[in-house]
Design an enzyme around this catalytic site. Structure first.
Site, short mmCIF file in Angstrom:
data_model
loop_
_atom_site.label_atom_id
_atom_site.label_comp_id
_atom_site.label_asym_id
_atom_site.label_seq_id
_atom_site.Cartn_x
_atom_site.Cartn_y
_atom_site.Cartn_z
N LYS A 1 0.84 -1.22 0.00
CA LYS A 1 0.00 0.00 0.00
C LYS A 1 0.87 1.26 0.00
O LYS A 1 0.53 2.27 0.64
CB LYS A 1 -0.97 0.01 1.18
CG LYS A 1 -1.87 -1.24 1.20
CD LYS A 1 -3.03 -1.08 2.15
CE LYS A 1 -3.77 -2.42 2.28
NZ LYS A 1 -4.88 -2.39 3.23
N GLY B 1 22.04 -27.58 48.92
CA GLY B 1 21.81 -26.67 50.04
C GLY B 1 20.52 -26.96 50.79
O GLY B 1 20.18 -26.29 51.76
N GLY C 1 20.00 -29.57 52.52
CA GLY C 1 20.33 -30.25 53.79
C GLY C 1 20.52 -31.75 53.66
O GLY C 1 20.55 -32.45 54.67
N SER D 1 23.14 -33.68 52.68
CA SER D 1 24.38 -34.24 53.25
C SER D 1 24.38 -34.10 54.76
O SER D 1 24.72 -35.05 55.48
CB SER D 1 25.60 -33.52 52.68
OG SER D 1 25.70 -33.80 51.30
N SER E 1 20.06 -35.52 42.43
CA SER E 1 19.32 -36.38 41.49
C SER E 1 18.09 -35.67 40.91
O SER E 1 16.97 -36.00 41.24
CB SER E 1 18.95 -37.72 42.14
OG SER E 1 18.38 -37.55 43.41
#
Lengths: 645, 264
Positions: A160, A475, A477, A479, A546
């Site tokens: 256009k 982090g 917890g 371990s 995991s």
């Protein structure tokens, strides 16, 4: 009686046969002039059938409207009456170079499924934008979807121009606006052409009204598009479409999506992981002197027979042994949704990749993408015409490809009820190829029975062996709890051992990296070791992030009934705040890639056996809960002792 | 792969999808150039077999050459032929223009045949380039119980993923030739040496582009007497293929109405 043969003469004009065919989709916002452009293209190239121009004139007169090219493609009465293209249409024309199918895709938002239907069949696209109105919602959405669907050749007609006095500044403004948008989604338009479809400027002929434009016409741009060749050089992908039993031959039928197949090749079927050699490539021919082909390549619909009778079915993917497709039951996808009912987390659909069909559920909706400004937002559902990034989980392991590696085995549709409700492309980013994890390299292995029974071990130790599988963010917890639980249970007389992530990576898994594949292999080995410990009568606590559900499921399978999934739960903010090893800081700084929760996925347990919430409870409280759980679940009860004794 | 190879491969893919996904199939055989190619492609897809019946919906008003052709190739190609009669013109909608009424006989004949045999799907050899409403068709096109086409709400169809899941009672038309052009059909006929009815070849300066019933189909001016002539003619002509079909031209939406009602 007359058949065709007497009419065949062998002096066939070679030029008339086998002309290339290119399919071009024309897309754009409603009323930006797609149909007019097509009409003009046909008129100016002399491609209109006799009387067609006159019949359009007549239709327009009857309705008392000015001549309207859109009537060429708008075949439905409702389309002509309402001036809206409802469904995609196709029309053929030819240039000196080759033949074209022009696919007219509706611009109206409501008919996006029809636009996609049209666009998916194209080799290249022409986007139309009204110079006066500029870039509109659908201009951007269509550009985005073209790219998502894998259309790589795109040019833009800024239409256009007559309505804006053929002004160069107007063209350049739209060119800059839309160019920037396309660039942001990864498209570089081949050309931007100032056009007046109504007047015929720069469609088939160069415009005299716009001497400032030095580029090609629309027709020249189309002729410059490259016809995509079938991907014969890629690794073989032959999805099994069907298996026929004709004339005592068992023929596996399908279309080669990429690569080549030859008689004598040893091929692999995925995910069944069977192999066999190609005995014949079957082909029917009416000619008496026809010989069977010795090889076939991408694009061909073939039938093969094998040198041994193995059971395979529709949906399996045939490849070379050396270049197999990844296998997985989870992947990321970028999808567009066309369903009336929104896509929702947790819902089940059927996934189709070529002839493969499998149940799938939506694990998460990660981002909903606003195709207008590309902003991202969270949401729990994807409504019709939206684009989103999602994670899909299939009911069983399937063979597929990443879209970037193989377009046709890397894209899918979702079926909701009776309808195809969406489509998308596959990314395996962050997810492991599970083929390696489920492949058994040796098959001639038999289990040796033990001379000491499980019951004897339980009696001596006073408790069952088992696996307490701790999963959760770094982090959370895991371990801390594992080590302290080991102490407390030991003091209570349990044979207990804690397997810790970092410790295992010092020895057993020292050769593994943090890539998705290696992380999965890490977990696979730990799962097997934990299962061995459990069978030895020892209670094993594992502390591994995991992150993948399939890995944890595999560990559960290895250990059997004695496996307990324990979700050590703390939200990501809490974990990042604790950051005991300083890893979150590094991950946010970009020093660690594939860090769970930051740059890699974490799949929460769906139905864990136990949830320990470390954000809301103290370490002591958590330990009390764990000890109670172990006493309840693993301690040899007097009654059992009496029975077994 | 050249263009004809690509067209052929795609049609075979469609045939095999239909055969795997849908029970109780039949193929419409009008004896014309397109449906002959369609049968040929089915034999390629299924290694020499046509594993479903072919149905000729007979108006009783076809050219004698067509009936001869049918009888010869039914035998030669080992086809399971179903011949279905159309009801008389008096049983069609009197509001339709005369030629369309004649075409409506076929629609009604088809509808009745479907009821008798209980087919869930029919292969039909229509092409997108024949006519503007056919250009909007889907490869797998669901129909209402009476065969109606809900053309304003067609299923999406992309990446060779066709709608093959339907509520019970849905009838489907499958179009394995939708992506072919008239020229493609003739070039493929030439390459494969597919038998063809002689009416397509010019005699006394006239030939048929499209074969329908005797009373509503007219020949076009042409000197194309061989396949090569026909292909050469199509490369230059601007006459529409169906210009010899009276029913298309009686009203602006005559053909659309026919098709919406279940006509091919």
């Amino acid at each position: 009686m007359d058949s065709g043969s007497p009419h065949v003469d062998t002096s066939a004009d070679p030029l008339s046969s086998g002309r290339d065919l290119m399919r071009i989709v024309i897309v754009g916002h409603v009323d930006h002039g797609k149909s007019t452009l097509i009409g003009r293209l046909f008129h100016d190239t002399g491609s209109l059938p006799e009387g067609r121009f006159e019949s359009i004139q007549e239709m327009c007169q009857r309705r008392g409207v000015p001549f309207e090219w859109a009537f060429l493609m708008d075949a439905f009465q409702a389309e002509r009456d309402q001036g809206i293209t409802i469904d995609t249409s196709q029309i053929w024309f030819k240039t000196a170079l080759r033949d074209y199918t022009i696919i007219d895709a509706p611009g109206h938002k409501e008919f996006l499924k029809n636009m996609i239907t049209g666009a998916a069949q194209s080799d290249g696209a022409l986007l139309v934008i009204d110079a006066e109105e500029g870039v509109q919602e659908q201009s951007r959405r269509h550009g985005y979807l073209l790219h998502l669907m894998g259309v790589r050749q795109v040019a833009v007609a800024i239409n256009k121009m007559d309505a804006v006095g053929y002004a160069q500044e107007v063209f350049e403004k739209v060119e800059a606006d839309y160019g920037a948008y396309l660039h942001s989604i990864g498209i570089e338009a081949l050309h931007m052409i100032p056009v007046s479809a109504r007047e015929g400027d720069n469609v088939a002929e160069k415009s005299k009204a716009m001497p400032w434009y030095k580029g090609p016409t629309v027709l020249e741009v189309l002729d410059n598009y490259v016809l995509p060749a079938p991907p014969v050089a890629q690794p073989l992908r032959l999805p099994v479409q069907d298996v026929y039993k004709f004339d005592k031959r068992r023929i596996i039928a399908g279309r080669i999506e990429s690569g080549r197949i030859r008689v004598g090749d040893r091929v692999l079927f995925s995910p069944s992981n069977k192999t066999a050699c190609v005995k014949t490539i079957e082909a029917w021919s009416a000619r008496q002197d026809a010989v069977l082909p010795q090889e076939a390549g991408a694009g061909e619909s073939v039938g093969i027979t094998l040198d041994e009778q193995i059971f395979v079915e529709r949906g399996e993917l045939i490849s070379e042994e050396t270049q197999p497709p990844p296998e997985t039951d989870v992947f990321c996808a970028r999808l567009f949704w066309l369903g009336e009912t929104p896509l929702t987390v947790g819902r089940e659909y059927r996934l189709r990749i070529g002839p493969l069909e499998v149940g799938v559920s939506v694990q998460s909706i990660d981002r909903i993408i606003d195709t207008d400004d590309l902003s991202l937002k969270d949401g729990t559902q994807v409504v019709r015409n939206q684009v989103a990034e999602v994670v899909l989980r299939t009911r069983r392991i399937v063979a597929l490809d990443e879209f970037g590696d193989n377009a046709s085995t890397g894209r899918f549709v979702l079926v909701d009820g009776y309808d195809i409700a969406g489509g998308g492309i596959i990314s395996m980013e962050g997810y492991a190829d599970q083929r390696e994890l489920i492949t058994r390299r040796y098959t001639n292995i038999q289990r040796v029975p033990h001379a000491v029974s499980v019951e004897e071990r339980i009696r001596r130790q006073g408790h069952e062996g088992g696996v307490l599988w701790f999963t959760g963010y770094s982090g959370a917890g895991k371990s801390t709890l594992a080590v302290q639980l080991e102490r407390r249970l030991f003091d209570l007389g349990f044979q207990i051992y804690a397997l810790d992530g970092d410790n295992v990576r010092h020895g057993l898994n020292a050769n593994l990296s943090f890539s998705p594949e290696d992380r999965s292999e890490n977990i696979r080995r730990v799962g097997e070791v934990a299962a061995l410990f459990a069978r030895a009568g020892i209670l094993t606590v594992t502390a591994f992030i995991s992150p993948y559900r399939s890995d944890r499921d595999r560990a559960r399978e290895a250990a059997g009934k004695s496996f307990r999934e324990v979700y050590i739960r703390a939200d990501l903010e809490t974990c990042a705040e604790r950051d005991p090893k300083g890893l979150y800081r590094k991950a946010h700084a970009g020093e660690i890639s594939d860090f769970t929760g930051v740059s890699a996925p974490y799949e929460e347990p769906q139905s864990p056996d136990l949830i320990i919430d470390t954000a809301r409870h103290s370490v002591e409280e958590c330990l009390d809960e764990l000890v109670a759980y172990v006493e309840e679940n693993f301690r040899l009860q007097k009654t059992i002792g009496d029975k077994t004794g | 792969m050249n263009r004809l190879d690509q067209l052929e491969s795609r049609s075979i893919y469609i045939f095999r999808e239909a055969f795997n996904r849908i029970d109780r199939l039949a193929m419409l055989w009008s004896l014309g150039k397109d449906s002959n190619v369609m049968i040929w492609l089915a034999r390629k897809a299924f290694f020499g077999h046509v594993p479903f019946p072919v149905m000729h919906v007979d108006t009783g008003r076809k050219f004698p050459e067509m009936y001869e052709f049918r009888d010869q190739y039914t035998k030669e190609w080992g086809l399971d032929l179903l011949r279905e009669e159309c009801p008389p013109i008096e049983e069609t909608d009197p509001d339709l223009p005369p030629a369309a009424r004649s075409a409506a006989r076929k629609t009604e004949g088809l509808r009745r045949a479907l009821q008798v045999h209980g087919f869930n799907a029919l292969f039909a050899g229509i092409r997108r380039d024949e006519q503007a409403t056919r250009a909007k068709e889907r490869v797998f096109s669901p129909r209402g119980e009476g065969g109606q086409w809900f053309f304003k709400d067609q299923p999406p169809e992309f990446w060779d993923q066709y709608k093959t899941d339907f509520p019970p009672g849905t009838h489907i038309r499958i179009h394995p030739l939708l992506h072919w052009t008239e020229t493609d059909i003739w070039e493929y006929t030439r390459r494969e040496m597919i038998p063809t009815i002689s009416l397509y070849f010019a005699r006394d300066g006239k030939r048929y582009r499209s074969l329908g019933d005797k009373d509503i189909t007219f020949p076009v001016a042409s000197n194309a007497a061989t396949l090569n002539d026909i292909i050469a003619e199509l490369n230059t002509t601007t006459v529409a293929e169906r210009s010899g079909r009276a029913m298309d031209h009686e009203a602006e939406d005559a053909f659309e109405r026919l098709r919406a009602d279940g006509y091919m």
